[in-house]
Design a protein around this motif. Sequence first.
Motif, PDB file in Angstrom:
ATOM      1  N   ALA A 125       5.591  11.763  -0.363  1.00 28.62           N
ATOM      2  CA  ALA A 125       5.201  13.035   0.228  1.00 28.62           C
ATOM      3  C   ALA A 125       6.282  14.054  -0.124  1.00 28.62           C
ATOM      4  O   ALA A 125       7.416  13.934   0.329  1.00 28.62           O
ATOM      5  CB  ALA A 125       5.051  12.903   1.734  1.00 28.62           C
ATOM      6  N   ALA A 131       9.834  13.399  10.563  1.00 25.33           N
ATOM      7  CA  ALA A 131      10.072  13.583   9.126  1.00 25.33           C
ATOM      8  C   ALA A 131      11.367  14.361   8.892  1.00 25.33           C
ATOM      9  O   ALA A 131      12.195  13.993   8.048  1.00 25.33           O
ATOM     10  CB  ALA A 131       8.885  14.298   8.481  1.00 25.33           C
ATOM     11  N   ALA A 170       4.449   7.531   6.204  1.00 23.51           N
ATOM     12  CA  ALA A 170       3.303   8.178   6.846  1.00 23.51           C
ATOM     13  C   ALA A 170       2.106   7.290   6.533  1.00 23.51           C
ATOM     14  O   ALA A 170       1.447   7.449   5.505  1.00 23.51           O
ATOM     15  CB  ALA A 170       3.099   9.588   6.306  1.00 23.51           C
ATOM     16  N   GLY A 211       1.766  14.646  10.958  1.00 26.36           N
ATOM     17  CA  GLY A 211       3.048  15.331  10.967  1.00 26.36           C
ATOM     18  C   GLY A 211       3.312  16.102   9.695  1.00 26.36           C
ATOM     19  O   GLY A 211       4.077  17.070   9.696  1.00 26.36           O
ATOM     20  N   LEU A 212       2.692  15.692   8.597  1.00 26.77           N
ATOM     21  CA  LEU A 212       2.904  16.355   7.317  1.00 26.77           C
ATOM     22  C   LEU A 212       1.935  17.518   7.106  1.00 26.77           C
ATOM     23  O   LEU A 212       2.281  18.508   6.473  1.00 26.77           O
ATOM     24  CB  LEU A 212       2.747  15.346   6.174  1.00 26.77           C
ATOM     25  CG  LEU A 212       3.634  14.095   6.258  1.00 26.77           C
ATOM     26  CD1 LEU A 212       3.378  13.192   5.065  1.00 26.77           C
ATOM     27  CD2 LEU A 212       5.102  14.469   6.345  1.00 26.77           C
ATOM     28  N   THR A 263       8.678   6.230  11.330  1.00 24.36           N
ATOM     29  CA  THR A 263       7.234   6.325  11.168  1.00 24.36           C
ATOM     30  C   THR A 263       6.766   7.730  11.495  1.00 24.36           C
ATOM     31  O   THR A 263       6.700   8.127  12.663  1.00 24.36           O
ATOM     32  CB  THR A 263       6.505   5.305  12.064  1.00 24.36           C
ATOM     33  OG1 THR A 263       7.025   4.003  11.806  1.00 24.36           O
ATOM     34  CG2 THR A 263       5.011   5.314  11.774  1.00 24.36           C
ATOM     35  N   SER A 264       6.444   8.479  10.460  1.00 26.11           N
ATOM     36  CA  SER A 264       5.824   9.783  10.618  1.00 26.11           C
ATOM     37  C   SER A 264       4.312   9.580  10.522  1.00 26.11           C
ATOM     38  O   SER A 264       3.786   8.536  10.891  1.00 26.11           O
ATOM     39  CB  SER A 264       6.348  10.758   9.557  1.00 26.11           C
ATOM     40  OG  SER A 264       5.820  12.053   9.756  1.00 26.11           O
ATOM     41  N   SER A 265       3.603  10.556  10.013  1.00 26.41           N
ATOM     42  CA  SER A 265       2.144  10.480   9.950  1.00 26.41           C
ATOM     43  C   SER A 265       1.633  11.611   9.080  1.00 26.41           C
ATOM     44  O   SER A 265       2.297  12.645   8.930  1.00 26.41           O
ATOM     45  CB  SER A 265       1.562  10.609  11.361  1.00 26.41           C
ATOM     46  OG  SER A 265       0.170  10.824  11.329  1.00 26.41           O
ATOM     47  N   GLY A 266       0.433  11.414   8.536  1.00 25.76           N
ATOM     48  CA  GLY A 266      -0.210  12.531   7.856  1.00 25.76           C
ATOM     49  C   GLY A 266      -0.379  13.711   8.783  1.00 25.76           C
ATOM     50  O   GLY A 266      -0.320  14.872   8.356  1.00 25.76           O
ATOM     51  N   LYS A 325       5.544  13.987  15.054  1.00 20.45           N
ATOM     52  CA  LYS A 325       5.637  13.312  13.759  1.00 20.45           C
ATOM     53  C   LYS A 325       6.290  14.196  12.699  1.00 20.45           C
ATOM     54  O   LYS A 325       6.998  13.700  11.814  1.00 20.45           O
ATOM     55  CB  LYS A 325       4.249  12.859  13.309  1.00 20.45           C
ATOM     56  CG  LYS A 325       3.676  11.710  14.135  1.00 20.45           C
ATOM     57  CD  LYS A 325       4.580  10.479  14.107  1.00 20.45           C
ATOM     58  CE  LYS A 325       3.901   9.251  14.690  1.00 20.45           C
ATOM     59  NZ  LYS A 325       4.793   8.064  14.693  1.00 20.45           N
ATOM     60  N   GLU A 372       3.859   8.086   1.739  1.00 21.59           N
ATOM     61  CA  GLU A 372       2.518   7.883   2.274  1.00 21.59           C
ATOM     62  C   GLU A 372       2.004   6.537   1.763  1.00 21.59           C
ATOM     63  O   GLU A 372       2.164   6.215   0.577  1.00 21.59           O
ATOM     64  CB  GLU A 372       1.595   9.010   1.849  1.00 21.59           C
ATOM     65  CG  GLU A 372       1.968  10.350   2.469  1.00 21.59           C
ATOM     66  CD  GLU A 372       1.001  11.448   2.105  1.00 21.59           C
ATOM     67  OE1 GLU A 372       0.125  11.766   2.920  1.00 21.59           O
ATOM     68  OE2 GLU A 372       1.135  11.993   0.989  1.00 21.59           O
ATOM     69  N   VAL A 400      10.039  10.333   2.226  1.00 23.95           N
ATOM     70  CA  VAL A 400       8.880  10.072   3.083  1.00 23.95           C
ATOM     71  C   VAL A 400       7.764   9.551   2.178  1.00 23.95           C
ATOM     72  O   VAL A 400       7.371  10.222   1.219  1.00 23.95           O
ATOM     73  CB  VAL A 400       8.419  11.330   3.827  1.00 23.95           C
ATOM     74  CG1 VAL A 400       7.190  11.024   4.682  1.00 23.95           C
ATOM     75  CG2 VAL A 400       9.540  11.888   4.702  1.00 23.95           C
TER      76      VAL A 400
END
Length: 302
Positions: free
Chosen positions: A261, A179, A200, A161-162, A156-159, A175, A252, A250
């Motif tokens: 992503a 990734a 994400a 982290g991006l 589990t990443s996140s926006g 995050k 979203e 990854v």
Amino acid sequence: MSGLCENRVVIVTGAGRGIGRAHALAFAAEGARVVVNDLGAGLDGSASAEDPAQQVVAEIRDSGGTAVVNGDDVADWQGAQRLIGTALDTFGGLDVLVNNAGFLRDRMLANLGEDEWDAVIRVHLKGHFAPMRHAIEFWRSESKAGRPVDARIINTSSGAGLQGSVGQGNYAAAKAGIAALTLNAAAEFGRYGVTVNAIAPAARTRMTEAAFAATMAKPDSGFDVMAPENVSPLVVWLGSPESRDVTGRVFEVEGGKVALADGWRHGDPIDKGDRWDPAELGVVVQKLIAAADPPVPVYGAK
């Protein structure tokens, strides 16, 4: 339900509430046997007397599913080992690891304390690595013994982290690390029959309701775009046998939207064929920027 994950053994970390709870319930609904991991901690990681994991297990069992509680700290080395052991000892194997656990200690970087940095990096980044490390030890031994492995890791990443997020430098860094860790693990674990992907997600949870209060309101009628349950169908599919050819990606996911992503890529270089003089590089950098797509803005930036 389709039984997409029938009899697969699934661990979901941070599964007592929010997105993790939704994942656990969704996997169970598709026939999986689920290890529901949660410390029952507060939003900032502080101790709590609540036992939300047990409540999720009760929900699954009341619906005719199979689940067991694990209360270990996923960022503790021995705790992560015990977590994997819970699946192996209870169900005799492990097919899917969903790394979801996390908490927030938001602050602008200029005011961020060392303890606030360490705590968030620990629970998110080490809390992904440690369960992965113990899970791959099991899967690698199975593969080397000649027993087929068709396993999945979903991180589990996140926006944040991006793209980054103002006031969340510790969380964004963790995050982003997740990734990159996902890409690395996918490249290394494929030989053992294990795929590794990340999501994400954007959804209404304890971690997001304060930061995104203005955009998280539930609509008066129709589809609840920000419901955490919207994230889980993709995670369940990624945990199923159908996803065996998908790795190192990854995704979203928000409401009914799913997107890839497309991360950092090498840009077209300007090559002098020799060492640059610093005075020459101003024009070069401007040309590179002019030829490139503008970056996605950092969340919360003005």
